[in-house]
Design a protein around this motif. Structure first.
Motif, short mmCIF file in Angstrom:
data_model
loop_
_atom_site.label_atom_id
_atom_site.label_comp_id
_atom_site.label_asym_id
_atom_site.label_seq_id
_atom_site.Cartn_x
_atom_site.Cartn_y
_atom_site.Cartn_z
N ALA A 86 0.99 -1.31 -0.04
CA ALA A 86 -0.08 -0.10 0.04
C ALA A 86 0.86 1.24 0.01
N ILE A 87 1.95 1.25 0.96
CA ILE A 87 2.74 2.58 0.89
C ILE A 87 3.52 2.64 -0.59
N PHE A 88 4.09 1.51 -1.11
CA PHE A 88 4.56 1.58 -2.39
C PHE A 88 3.65 2.32 -3.43
N ARG A 89 2.49 1.75 -3.28
CA ARG A 89 1.50 2.41 -4.56
C ARG A 89 1.29 4.10 -4.10
N ALA A 90 1.20 4.38 -2.91
CA ALA A 90 1.22 5.79 -2.75
C ALA A 90 2.22 6.41 -3.23
N LEU A 91 3.28 6.04 -2.96
CA LEU A 91 4.74 6.60 -3.32
C LEU A 91 4.90 6.53 -4.91
N ILE A 135 11.26 7.23 -14.04
CA ILE A 135 10.82 7.61 -12.51
C ILE A 135 11.18 6.22 -11.66
N LYS A 136 11.32 5.19 -12.25
CA LYS A 136 11.89 3.97 -11.27
C LYS A 136 13.27 4.08 -11.12
N ASP A 137 14.12 4.55 -12.11
CA ASP A 137 15.65 4.87 -11.73
C ASP A 137 15.79 6.07 -10.94
N LYS A 138 15.01 7.09 -11.08
CA LYS A 138 15.32 8.21 -10.08
C LYS A 138 14.76 7.92 -8.76
N TYR A 139 13.79 7.28 -8.43
CA TYR A 139 13.25 7.03 -6.92
C TYR A 139 13.56 5.78 -6.29
N PHE A 140 13.72 4.64 -7.34
CA PHE A 140 13.77 3.34 -6.61
C PHE A 140 14.96 2.71 -7.01
N ALA A 141 15.45 2.04 -6.08
CA ALA A 141 16.83 1.10 -6.28
C ALA A 141 16.80 -0.12 -5.80
N SER A 142 17.85 -1.03 -5.97
CA SER A 142 17.80 -2.59 -5.64
C SER A 142 18.69 -2.41 -4.49
N ILE A 143 18.39 -3.10 -3.22
CA ILE A 143 19.44 -3.06 -2.42
C ILE A 143 19.43 -4.73 -1.78
N ARG A 193 16.09 -6.85 -2.11
CA ARG A 193 15.15 -6.27 -2.21
C ARG A 193 15.10 -5.20 -3.50
N ASN A 194 13.90 -5.12 -4.17
CA ASN A 194 13.87 -4.39 -5.18
C ASN A 194 12.67 -3.45 -4.98
N TRP A 195 13.04 -2.33 -5.81
CA TRP A 195 11.85 -1.05 -5.79
C TRP A 195 11.95 -0.41 -4.40
N VAL A 196 13.27 -0.25 -3.91
CA VAL A 196 13.27 0.64 -2.56
C VAL A 196 13.30 2.08 -2.86
N PHE A 197 12.55 2.67 -2.09
CA PHE A 197 12.36 4.12 -2.24
C PHE A 197 13.39 4.91 -1.55
N TYR A 198 14.19 5.69 -2.44
CA TYR A 198 15.28 6.41 -1.69
C TYR A 198 15.64 7.70 -2.27
N GLY A 199 16.24 8.54 -1.65
CA GLY A 199 16.54 9.88 -1.89
C GLY A 199 17.65 10.44 -1.13
N GLN A 200 18.24 11.67 -1.76
CA GLN A 200 19.07 12.38 -0.95
C GLN A 200 18.75 13.41 0.08
N TYR A 201 19.25 13.56 1.20
CA TYR A 201 18.68 14.52 2.32
C TYR A 201 19.93 14.68 3.24
N ARG A 202 20.20 15.99 3.39
CA ARG A 202 21.25 16.40 4.33
C ARG A 202 22.62 15.72 4.14
N GLY A 203 22.80 15.57 2.90
CA GLY A 203 24.24 15.05 2.45
C GLY A 203 24.41 13.89 2.47
N LYS A 204 23.37 12.90 2.72
CA LYS A 204 23.64 11.46 2.59
C LYS A 204 22.15 10.81 2.12
#
Length: 566
Positions: free
Chosen positions: A396-401, A417-425, A428-439
């Motif tokens: 449900a959270i993934f769909r909202a994001l 859009i996937k390459d900009k906001y979602f990564a594989s770790i 796990r695939n489709w992990v939402f990520y982003g930059q904030y305060r230098g990390k």
């Protein structure tokens, strides 16, 4: 004056807030509280009154009361006078104002906040002034040891070292057996805090009657109009939860008198209470409705309370019932507890609201807001069967994001859009990520929180009784190890200090909070390593910098011969 005074020192003497000896203050208060517990256990109520009077007149207790109301979550919320104690000078003046002679509480400031289960409805919240909050905290120091000593064994709300997890563990213990109780009385008290009888409170609460009377009759201000209070305890006061507990304590004892152990086992009568919510199990529907419910109604009536006819119901265990945000139900004679549908809906509504309200926020900053919410919710439910629910929540959270990301870049292809906001770790695939305060920030997955068995607190355990000291120390060690898991440096520091603040010699916990202190300041070349750091309480940290106090790196505590292990 450096406030090295003994427990009975007068509080009108000139005092420097940051010069108060907090270690001695806590030791004096805890010693008096332990004596109150012993006198209560022995039934020496005259001695209890003397000890309470000594405690509430002591300088150290007043200092700790002010410290409590100026370090909790409501420290920046003002009462009708608009004052907050946010400086050492104001705290000192507040401490000196805690005098019983001539004390008169101000009216409470009335506000309304949405109910957790229904945002369209609101419940009243009454906010005392800082002085009245501190006075309540002062008398709470003398009242809480009695409440813990005389409280019902299976009462878990608004009590030290007890939680919802303890209540749910007791529910499981009472219902899991194959031949256990099959019927449950779900009790709901109608407007509990608003209807408690003032007469009953003044006759039965073991504290100074004239002070309690003034609190109850203080009234409240709403839109500059003063309204009198003729019944109930105002929600929002420091002492209100304990007063409500003392009103409801004795219900389990009443049930045990009516159903002694042998009869209770045969009738499958068990009792679990959290604040004003409680359940009672029974062998049959007739037993609960015709015997136990009238017994409960008579108990409440004496205190000015009554059961809500609309919300009080008798339920079969195979149909299940909701309690404290979780559903308890038997499937094919096997008990299962999981997050309730209503609780999941409320949680997802909160998450979706945050996402929709921050359409232009950077992804990393949004993750910084969502992660503590997701982590807190999953940790609450990690002691029950939550695996499937966590997986659905993640979806449900993934769909909202995903909708959030598509709305921001409506003209970009999905792959971009996937390459900009979602990564594989890892796996796990489709992990939402982003930059904030230098990390780089990654969204917490609910499914990463694994099931963890919970050890319920013992019913007779009393945090004010020295006999239980090692028991509670061991439980705190386990809790802090869980809270600091994944934060290895903090956990190592906490263990090096044996969980003790070197300034006040009191335990550091998630509730008290902590600050990192560098033994040699970084501006003077001190390294940011564990060898140069120590954990202090926030108030102790401010005291160290204000008074330029030396702080020594604490060493391991040596266990003496004959000392009991936890």
């Amino acid at each position: 004056m450096t406030a090295k005074s003994i427990a009975g020192a007068a509080s009108h003497v000139e005092v420097n807030w940051h010069a108060i000896n907090w270690q001695q203050a806590h030791e004096n208060v805890r010693r008096l509280q332990a004596r109150i517990v012993k006198a209560t256990q022995q039934g020496k109520w005259n001695k209890v009154k003397v000890l309470q009077r000594l405690l509430t007149r002591s300088f150290t207790a007043k200092a700790i009361a002010v410290k409590r109301v100026t370090t909790n979550q409501g420290k920046r919320t003002a009462g009708v006078d608009g004052e907050v104690w946010d400086t050492p000078e104001k705290k000192t003046a507040g401490l000196q104002s805690l005098q019983q002679r001539g004390y008169r509480p101000a009216p409470l400031r009335r506000i309304y906040i949405p109910k957790s289960h229904d945002k369209t409805k609101k419940r009243p919240l009454s906010i005392p002034t800082m002085r009245d909050r501190a006075m309540q905290a002062l008398y709470l120091l003398a009242l809480e040891p009695i409440a813990e000593t005389t409280g019902d064994p299976n009462s878990y709300g608004f009590r030290k070292e007890r939680s919802c997890a303890d209540a749910m563990s007791q529910c499981f213990k009472a219902l899991y057996h194959r031949y256990g109780a099959e019927w449950v009385l779900e009790a709901d008290i109608k407007s509990c805090f608003d209807r408690i009888s003032h007469t009953w409170l003044e006759e039965h609460i073991p504290m100074e009657k004239h002070v309690l009377h003034k609190w109850l009759k203080a009234g409240f201000m709403e839109k500059h109009i003063l309204y009198p209070t003729t019944e109930g305890t105002p929600q929002g006061g420091v002492a209100s939860p304990i007063l409500a507990n003392l009103v409801l304590d004795g219900l389990e004892t009443t049930l045990r008198e009516r159903f002694p152990k042998r009869i209770a086992n045969n009738a499958r009568v068990n009792f679990v209470r959290y604040a004003d919510d409680f359940i009672i199990t029974g062998r049959s529907k007739e037993l609960l409705e015709n015997v136990i419910q009238p017994l409960v109604a008579d108990f409440l009536k004496e205190r000015g309370l009554e059961l809500s006819p609309e919300k009080t119901r008798t339920t079969h265990i195979e149909d299940g019932f909701d309690f404290l945000g979780q559903t308890v139900r038997k499937y094919n004679r096997k008990l299962r507890i999981k997050p309730s549908s209503k609780n999941v809906k409320i949680f997802l509504t909160k998450v979706r609201t945050i996402i929709k309200a921050n359409k232009q926020m950077p992804a990393g900053e949004l993750i910084a807001i969502l992660n503590p919410i997701i982590r807190g919710w999953t940790q609450y439910h990690q002691h029950v069967a939550s695996g499937q629910t966590f997986a659905k929540v993640d979806t449900a959270i993934f769909r909202a994001l995903w909708q959030w990301a598509k709305r921001r870049h409506s003209k970009k292809p999905r792959r971009w859009i996937k390459d900009k906001y979602f990564a594989s770790i890892g796996q796990r695939n489709w992990v939402f990520y982003g930059q904030y305060r230098g990390k780089t920030w990654y969204l917490t997955s609910a499914s990463d929180t694994l099931y963890k068995p919970y050890i319920k607190i013992r019913g007779a355990a009393n945090p004010f009784d020295p006999h239980w000291e090692t028991y509670f120390e061991h439980r705190l060690d386990v809790k802090m190890a869980d809270n600091l898991r994944g934060r290895r440096q903090l956990l190592r520091l906490w263990k090096e200090q044996n969980g003790i603040c070197p300034i006040c010699q009191q335990k550091i916990s998630k509730i008290t909070g902590w600050n990192n202190h560098h033994l040699l300041q970084r501006t003077l070349g001190g390294p940011d390593t564990n060898q140069n750091r120590v954990l202090l309480h926030p108030n102790c940290h401010r005291q160290v910098h204000s008074q330029h106090l030396p702080v020594a790196k604490p060493g391991p505590v040596i266990q003496h011969k004959g000392q009991r292990k936890a």
